[in-house]
Design a protein around this motif. Structure first.
Motif, PDB file in Angstrom:
ATOM      1  N   MET A 165       0.831  -1.194   0.000  1.00 44.21           N
ATOM      2  CA  MET A 165       0.000   0.000   0.000  1.00 44.21           C
ATOM      3  C   MET A 165       0.869   1.250   0.000  1.00 44.21           C
ATOM      4  SD  MET A 165      -1.455   0.151   3.898  1.00 44.21           S
ATOM      5  CE  MET A 165      -0.370   0.386   5.315  1.00 44.21           C
ATOM      6  N   SER A 166       2.151   1.077   0.394  1.00 40.01           N
ATOM      7  CA  SER A 166       3.089   2.204   0.388  1.00 40.01           C
ATOM      8  C   SER A 166       3.360   2.721  -1.015  1.00 40.01           C
ATOM      9  CB  SER A 166       4.408   1.794   1.050  1.00 40.01           C
ATOM     10  OG  SER A 166       4.203   1.319   2.359  1.00 40.01           O
ATOM     11  N   GLY A 167       2.960   1.957  -2.016  1.00 40.02           N
ATOM     12  CA  GLY A 167       3.118   2.416  -3.396  1.00 40.02           C
ATOM     13  C   GLY A 167       2.052   3.401  -3.813  1.00 40.02           C
ATOM     14  N   THR A 168       1.002   3.550  -2.989  1.00 38.94           N
ATOM     15  CA  THR A 168      -0.079   4.480  -3.335  1.00 38.94           C
ATOM     16  C   THR A 168      -0.420   5.447  -2.210  1.00 38.94           C
ATOM     17  OG1 THR A 168      -1.673   2.754  -2.694  1.00 38.94           O
ATOM     18  CG2 THR A 168      -1.154   2.948  -5.039  1.00 38.94           C
ATOM     19  N   VAL A 169       0.080   5.170  -0.981  1.00 43.32           N
ATOM     20  CA  VAL A 169      -0.140   6.091   0.138  1.00 43.32           C
ATOM     21  C   VAL A 169       1.197   6.373   0.813  1.00 43.32           C
ATOM     22  CG1 VAL A 169      -2.467   5.202   0.557  1.00 43.32           C
ATOM     23  CG2 VAL A 169      -0.541   4.281   1.870  1.00 43.32           C
ATOM     24  N   VAL A 170       1.226   7.394   1.654  1.00 39.54           N
ATOM     25  CA  VAL A 170       2.426   7.711   2.434  1.00 39.54           C
ATOM     26  C   VAL A 170       2.199   7.218   3.861  1.00 39.54           C
ATOM     27  CG1 VAL A 170       3.934   9.521   3.311  1.00 39.54           C
ATOM     28  CG2 VAL A 170       2.951   9.705   1.005  1.00 39.54           C
ATOM     29  N   ASN A 171       3.056   6.307   4.296  1.00 39.54           N
ATOM     30  CA  ASN A 171       2.916   5.751   5.641  1.00 39.54           C
ATOM     31  C   ASN A 171       3.236   6.794   6.708  1.00 39.54           C
ATOM     32  OD1 ASN A 171       3.787   3.587   3.641  1.00 39.54           O
ATOM     33  ND2 ASN A 171       3.052   2.331   5.316  1.00 39.54           N
ATOM     34  N   ASP A 172       2.618   6.598   7.856  1.00 38.16           N
ATOM     35  CA  ASP A 172       2.835   7.491   8.995  1.00 38.16           C
ATOM     36  C   ASP A 172       2.784   6.647  10.261  1.00 38.16           C
ATOM     37  OD1 ASP A 172       2.838  10.340  10.123  1.00 38.16           O
ATOM     38  OD2 ASP A 172       1.054   9.508  11.084  1.00 38.16           O
ATOM     39  N   PRO A 173       3.714   6.835  11.210  1.00 36.03           N
ATOM     40  CA  PRO A 173       4.623   7.981  11.353  1.00 36.03           C
ATOM     41  C   PRO A 173       6.018   7.772  10.792  1.00 36.03           C
ATOM     42  CG  PRO A 173       4.600   6.708  13.374  1.00 36.03           C
ATOM     43  CD  PRO A 173       3.653   6.026  12.439  1.00 36.03           C
ATOM     44  N   GLN A 174       6.345   6.586  10.302  1.00 35.78           N
ATOM     45  CA  GLN A 174       7.727   6.308   9.898  1.00 35.78           C
ATOM     46  C   GLN A 174       8.054   6.942   8.540  1.00 35.78           C
ATOM     47  OE1 GLN A 174       5.212   4.258   9.820  1.00 35.78           O
ATOM     48  NE2 GLN A 174       5.392   2.637   8.307  1.00 35.78           N
ATOM     49  N   PRO A 175       9.247   7.543   8.389  1.00 35.15           N
ATOM     50  CA  PRO A 175       9.653   8.108   7.105  1.00 35.15           C
ATOM     51  C   PRO A 175      10.310   7.031   6.244  1.00 35.15           C
ATOM     52  CG  PRO A 175      11.305   8.630   8.754  1.00 35.15           C
ATOM     53  CD  PRO A 175      10.241   7.818   9.458  1.00 35.15           C
ATOM     54  N   GLN A 176       9.821   6.831   5.030  1.00 35.82           N
ATOM     55  CA  GLN A 176      10.352   5.767   4.172  1.00 35.82           C
ATOM     56  C   GLN A 176      10.155   6.117   2.693  1.00 35.82           C
ATOM     57  OE1 GLN A 176       7.798   2.597   5.953  1.00 35.82           O
ATOM     58  NE2 GLN A 176       6.639   2.637   4.035  1.00 35.82           N
ATOM     59  N   CYS A 177      10.591   7.287   2.312  1.00 37.29           N
ATOM     60  CA  CYS A 177      10.270   7.796   0.965  1.00 37.29           C
ATOM     61  C   CYS A 177      10.833   6.908  -0.146  1.00 37.29           C
ATOM     62  CB  CYS A 177      10.746   9.237   0.810  1.00 37.29           C
ATOM     63  SG  CYS A 177      12.536   9.461   0.903  1.00 37.29           S
ATOM     64  N   ILE A 178      12.008   6.322   0.046  1.00 34.27           N
ATOM     65  CA  ILE A 178      12.601   5.521  -1.020  1.00 34.27           C
ATOM     66  C   ILE A 178      11.838   4.210  -1.196  1.00 34.27           C
ATOM     67  CG2 ILE A 178      14.703   4.414  -1.857  1.00 34.27           C
ATOM     68  CD1 ILE A 178      14.779   7.461  -1.881  1.00 34.27           C
ATOM     69  N   TYR A 179      11.440   3.611  -0.096  1.00 32.96           N
ATOM     70  CA  TYR A 179      10.617   2.401  -0.180  1.00 32.96           C
ATOM     71  C   TYR A 179       9.298   2.712  -0.883  1.00 32.96           C
ATOM     72  CZ  TYR A 179       7.937  -1.696   1.360  1.00 32.96           C
ATOM     73  OH  TYR A 179       7.157  -2.833   1.402  1.00 32.96           O
ATOM     74  N   ASN A 180       8.683   3.816  -0.525  1.00 32.16           N
ATOM     75  CA  ASN A 180       7.419   4.204  -1.161  1.00 32.16           C
ATOM     76  C   ASN A 180       7.610   4.395  -2.663  1.00 32.16           C
ATOM     77  OD1 ASN A 180       6.507   4.243   1.465  1.00 32.16           O
ATOM     78  ND2 ASN A 180       6.230   6.453   1.588  1.00 32.16           N
ATOM     79  N   MET A 181       8.698   5.057  -3.029  1.00 32.06           N
ATOM     80  CA  MET A 181       8.988   5.274  -4.444  1.00 32.06           C
ATOM     81  C   MET A 181       9.188   3.950  -5.163  1.00 32.06           C
ATOM     82  SD  MET A 181      11.949   7.670  -6.199  1.00 32.06           S
ATOM     83  CE  MET A 181      13.346   6.785  -5.500  1.00 32.06           C
ATOM     84  N   ALA A 182       9.926   3.042  -4.511  1.00 32.57           N
ATOM     85  CA  ALA A 182      10.194   1.747  -5.127  1.00 32.57           C
ATOM     86  C   ALA A 182       8.901   0.967  -5.367  1.00 32.57           C
ATOM     87  CB  ALA A 182      11.150   0.942  -4.243  1.00 32.57           C
TER      88      ALA A 182
END
Length: 280
Positions: free
Chosen positions: A169-186
């Motif tokens: 789901m990190s591919g379509t939403v931004v997780n909170d509270p942890q910062p993980q922008c590269i994983y989300n992008m991947a």
């Protein structure tokens, strides 16, 4: 008149005669999924970085098959199991291992479940470049490499197949509270890779889909939240079902996407199974 026979309209989830490659094969999700695939008759090649751990997972899978499945009328076939070490972020590794898998099992793998990958938490402004590059290599390029090397022999031999890339789901939403922008992008890249491959390979009858889980209570996740109840509480407060998933809750989705009859017209799809997280 259309064929209204039972066999024609009721999907079969049997996988007899098929060879499934499962990357991330020693992980918590793969442990459960591989048992379901075995129960449905598939041969299984477990692929992961650590060969010793992967061999152990393969031995446990074989033992489970003998103890749980043997003699069951609904599981007449117990397929062969093999274990392999592979860094999916290396094309050379993937090329060699996938070739060896087909030779070892004396058939062409026609089911791929790519669950290999990992996540790191760094604030975006502090993210180390080397870490970012390595995560992208494994999570994004690795997904492409395994799909590519899985598809090549199928295309060359005019055989159909099903690819299931585990997204998030990190591919379509931004997780909170942890910062993980590269994983989300991947993971966003994996979802669009799926759509691209689905369009290119539809003519070869190779279906490509993404399964995007929400938070799963794997052994790794349990370790992350151990002693950090505030993290677990924060995650579950954003899930309408107010809980994290068990690995077994993704088996139905995997079997659906793997089945040639149940999902014969499903390709290029991102199946999100997140307890409703994306709804809020």
């Amino acid at each position: 008149m259309a064929d209204l026979s039972y066999e024609n309209i009721v999907p079969s989830f049997r996988l007899d005669g098929r060879l499934a490659i499962v990357t991330g094969g020693s992980g918590g999700l793969a442990s459960v999924v591989s048992r379901a695939l075995m129960a449905k008759g598939a041969e299984i090649a477990l692929v992961d970085m650590n060969l010793e751990r992967t061999k152990k997972a393969a031995q446990e899978l074989e033992q489970w098959g003998q103890e749980v499945l043997k003699g069951r009328a609904d599981a007449p076939v117990i397929g062969a199991v093999s274990a392999w070490s592979c860094n999916i972020g290396s094309f050379e590794d993937v090329e060699q291992v996938f070739t060896n898998i087909n030779e070892k099992h004396d058939k062409i793998a026609d089911l791929l479940i790519n669950s290999a990958g990992y996540c790191e938490n760094y604030a975006a402004e502090e993210y180390p470049s080397m870490n970012a590059e390595q995560l992208m290599r494994v999570n994004s390029l690795g997904a492409f490499y395994v799909a590519q090397m899985f598809a090549r022999p199928l295309i060359a031999n005019n055989k159909p197949g099903s690819i299931i890339l585990i997204g998030s789901m990190s591919g379509t939403v931004v997780n909170d509270p942890q910062p993980q922008c590269i994983y989300n992008m991947a993971k966003a890249g994996v979802i669009h890779l799926t759509r691209s491959l689905a369009c290119e390979w539809a003519k070869y009858n190779i279906r490509v889909n993404t399964l995007s889980p929400g938070y799963i209570l794997t052994p790794l996740t349990r370790n992350v939240i151990s002693g950090h109840s505030e993290m677990k509480d924060a995650w579950e407060s954003k899930i309408p079902m107010n809980r994290m998933a068990e690995s077994k809750e993704f088996v139905g989705s995997i079997l659906y996407l793997a089945s040639d009859t149940a999902s014969s017209y499903t390709t290029g799809h991102n199946l999100v199974v997140d307890g409703g997280y994306e709804c809020w």
